[in-house]
Every structure is written in structure tokens, then in C-alpha cells.
Design an enzyme around this catalytic site. Structure first.
Site, PDB file in Angstrom:
ATOM      1  N   GLN A   1     -28.032  54.120   4.238  1.00  0.00           N
ATOM      2  CA  GLN A   1     -27.735  53.360   5.451  1.00  0.00           C
ATOM      3  C   GLN A   1     -29.037  52.851   6.081  1.00  0.00           C
ATOM      4  O   GLN A   1     -29.968  53.623   6.309  1.00  0.00           O
ATOM      5  CB  GLN A   1     -26.974  54.260   6.441  1.00  0.00           C
ATOM      6  CG  GLN A   1     -26.516  53.554   7.696  1.00  0.00           C
ATOM      7  CD  GLN A   1     -25.520  52.438   7.418  1.00  0.00           C
ATOM      8  OE1 GLN A   1     -24.562  52.606   6.676  1.00  0.00           O
ATOM      9  NE2 GLN A   1     -25.743  51.271   8.018  1.00  0.00           N
TER      10      GLN A   1
ATOM     11  N   ASP B   1     -24.744  48.399  -2.838  1.00  0.00           N
ATOM     12  CA  ASP B   1     -25.090  47.411  -1.806  1.00  0.00           C
ATOM     13  C   ASP B   1     -25.682  46.151  -2.451  1.00  0.00           C
ATOM     14  O   ASP B   1     -25.798  45.118  -1.808  1.00  0.00           O
ATOM     15  CB  ASP B   1     -26.134  48.003  -0.841  1.00  0.00           C
ATOM     16  CG  ASP B   1     -25.526  48.407   0.498  1.00  0.00           C
ATOM     17  OD1 ASP B   1     -24.433  47.898   0.816  1.00  0.00           O
ATOM     18  OD2 ASP B   1     -26.157  49.204   1.214  1.00  0.00           O
TER      19      ASP B   1
ATOM     20  N   LYS C   1     -17.428  54.040   6.675  1.00  0.00           N
ATOM     21  CA  LYS C   1     -17.485  53.944   5.212  1.00  0.00           C
ATOM     22  C   LYS C   1     -16.777  55.145   4.577  1.00  0.00           C
ATOM     23  O   LYS C   1     -16.042  55.001   3.596  1.00  0.00           O
ATOM     24  CB  LYS C   1     -18.947  53.842   4.743  1.00  0.00           C
ATOM     25  CG  LYS C   1     -19.522  52.466   5.038  1.00  0.00           C
ATOM     26  CD  LYS C   1     -21.034  52.359   4.901  1.00  0.00           C
ATOM     27  CE  LYS C   1     -21.460  50.968   5.379  1.00  0.00           C
ATOM     28  NZ  LYS C   1     -22.911  50.785   5.444  1.00  0.00           N
TER      29      LYS C   1
END
Ligand code: NAP
Length: 281
Positions: free
Chosen positions: A96, A119, A52
Site C-alpha cells: 500500500q 498493481d 481490499k
């Protein structure tokens, strides 16, 4: 004769566009930035976080990493997120997953400002996806829509069958297909006569988490097959939820694993970060 959908190619095209838009935004004095939080030492999470960060660098997005120890508490993690919620340099925040088991994952995700929730796992953003009025969509389903559009595969009026009803893939994918005027059926582990349903699909999405679960007898001739699975076969090799070798000849378009849906997920994360910077900047 089928077409293998090339997730890397679509990803590169979309990332090129994102990089240009990031540059334009910077010229207006807005610097998009993604904060990535990693808790603990899970090696797979470390790989995802590094990927990422690399993708951010490639497109000109600033990335800020926050590595927290394995024994971090829910309160400590939320306290960091609250700081980042107020930080103007941070357009998007990503925690994460999975987090260590002592952490209340739901509380943590709910503490992210929905405007920075790139997200799109916050209930506010899930709700917006549900009513079809959203800026962020969860990255994996959004990536699949982007791939269909890139290959000019029509969605409107098609019957889309989604196998899987998770909050991060199956359900939002069903909503995005509905928004694009498909007729949608969602299947899960308690679905009766699964094969009879999947054989009706013009577009079949497999988000099951079981290696090579979808076989040729479950697929209609000429169907488009999108494989979300990231599984391991009997030899420990990465494979999808679809038995590619068995199914491919029956399809018109199919995504491979690796190189299909996977590369799109990070790309859509970058796109959501850019959107967040545009909206908040
Ligand atoms: P998940 O939360 O485990 O959900 C799996 C879904 O499959 C559930 O809804 C489950 O039904 C259903 N299912 C399980 N067995 C079934 C069966 N025999 N028949 C029909 N449905 C069945 O998984 P997920 O998070 O959605 O992920 C799915 C796969 O995608 C995994 O391999 C994951 O690694 C991969 N993934 C890839 C990406 C990417 O970037 N490419 C991103 C996210 C996930 P119930 O609800 O009834 O249990």
C-alpha cells in the site's frame, strides 16, 4: 441527455464473474491469495487496505495482511517481499502506497516478482503494457476500459485525450486506449492550449488531481468523460477533476465522483490476483 456511468454496477458485474472463476479455480485445487502490506499508521491507507481485504473475502480470494511499523527500513520491507515472492499461497503482492519517507519506494516496488505484481507498477509490467503484450494492467486504467466496454462505448477510431501523465494512471491509460485502437493525445501541466486539445476529445480522461479542473468550455458536445480524480472541494467534500454539474449536459456518458472510476480500481486488483493465480498456480 447524458448517461451517468455507474461504477458500482460495473464493479458488481465484474466481481460476480471473478467470484465464479475463483470458485472454478478452487475446484482445480488452486487457491488465489493476495498479500497486502501496510507500513505505518496512515488512516487513509488503513481504509484502503480494509476495503481490499473485504473485496477479497466477497469474491473468495484469500487475503493475508502484513502490518509493519512506521520505522520499517527498506531492507526489512524487501526481506518480507522476498519471502512472499516464494510463498505458494500468495498469488499477488500489494504494497500500500505511500510508504513512510525513509523507505525507497522504487526499490521496494522493483523487488516484487513481476508475476505477482498485481498493481502492475513493476517496470517489467509497465514495459509489457507499453508493447501491448501484458497479463496485468494497472488497475485504475484497466477499470476505465472495462467500464467503456460494459456500456458498449466504442473506442476504436476515437480521439482520446488524457489529461495527466503519471506512471500509474495517465501513461498506462494512454497505452490501453492505443491498444484498443483509439488515437491518443496525452496532456500535462506544460501543455500549451489545453482547452483547444480537450475540445477535440471524443473520450476525455481527467487524471489531474485538481478539484473541478475540467469545465464545460473544455468539452466537446457528446463527448464521453471519465473522471479519475479523488479530490476535496472547498468544503472538504470528495469530488473529481471534472466539474460534474457544469459538464454533464454536454456529455453522452460521464463518470461521477464518488461512484465512478473509484470502485473499479479494487475490482481490477481482484481480477489481476485471479489472473496471477491462474498463471502461477
Ligand atoms: P499525479 O501523479 O499528481 O499526476 C497528475 C498529472 O496531472 C501530472 O501529469 C500533471 O502534469 C498533470 N497536471 C497537473 N496540473 C495540470 C494542469 N494545470 N494542466 C494539465 N495537466 C496538469 O496524479 P495521479 O496519481 O495520476 O492521480 C490523478 C488523480 O487521480 C488524483 O486526484 C488521484 O487521487 C486520483 N486517483 C484515483 C484513483 C482511483 O482509484 N479512482 C487511482 C489513482 C489516482 P505534470 O506531469 O506536468 O506534472
Amino acid at each position: 441527455m447524458y448517461t451517468k456511468i455507474d461504477g458500482k454496477e460495473v464493479s458488481a458485474a465484474v466481481r460476480g464473474q471473478i467470484a465464479r472463476q475463483v470458485q472454478e479455480l478452487k475446484e482445480k485445487g488452486v487457491e488465489p491469495g493476495l498479500a497486502v502490506i501496510i507500513v505505518g499508521n496512515d488512516p487513509a491507507s488503513r481504509v484502503y487496505v480494509n476495503n481490499k481485504k473485504k473485496a477479497c473475502e466477497q469474491t473468495g480470494i484469500n487475503s493475508f495482511e502484513y502490518a509493519m511499523p512506521e520505522d520499517t527500513t527498506t531492507e526489512e520491507l524487501i526481506s518480507l517481499i522476498e519471502k512472499l515472492n516464494k510463498d505458494d499461497k500468495v498469488s499477488g503482492i500489494l504494497c500500500q502506497l505511500p510508504v513512510p519517507k525513509q523507505i525507497d519506494e522504487k526499490k521496494v516496488l522493483n523487488s516484487i516478482d513481476p508475476k505477482k505484481d498485481v498493481d502492475a507498477f513493476h517496470p517489467v509490467n509497465s514495459g509489457k503494457v507499453m508493447i501491448g503484450d501484458y497479463s496485468f494492467a494497472p488497475c485504475t486504467p484497466a477499470g476505465m476500459i472495462e467500464m467503456l466496454k460494459y456500456y458498449n462505448i466504442p473506442i476504436e477510431g476515437k480521439h482520446c485525450v488524457v489529461i495527466g501523465r503519471s506512471n500509474i494512471v495517465g501513461k498506462p491509460m494512454a497505452m490501453l486506449m492505443l491498444k484498443n485502437n483509439a488515437t491518443v493525445t496525452v496532456c500535462h501541466s506544460k501543455t500549451a492550449n489545453l482547452k483547444e486539445i480537450t475540445k477535440q476529445a471524443d473520450i476525455l480522461v481527467a487524471a489531474v488531481g485538481k478539484p473541478k479542473f475540467v469545465t464545460a468550455d473544455m468539452v466537446k458536445d457528446g463527448a464521453v468523460v471519465l473522471d479519475v480524480g479523488m479530490d476535496r472541494d472547498e468544503n472538504g467534500k470528495l469530488c473529481g477533476d471534472v466539474d460534474f454539474a457544469d459538464v454533464c449536459e454536454k456529455t453522452s456518458f460521464i463518470t461521477p465522483v464518488p461512484g465512478g472510476v473509484g470502485p473499479m480500481t479494487i475490482t481490477m486488483l481482484l481480477k489481476n490476483t485471479l489472473l496471477a493465480a491462474e498463471n502461477n498456480g
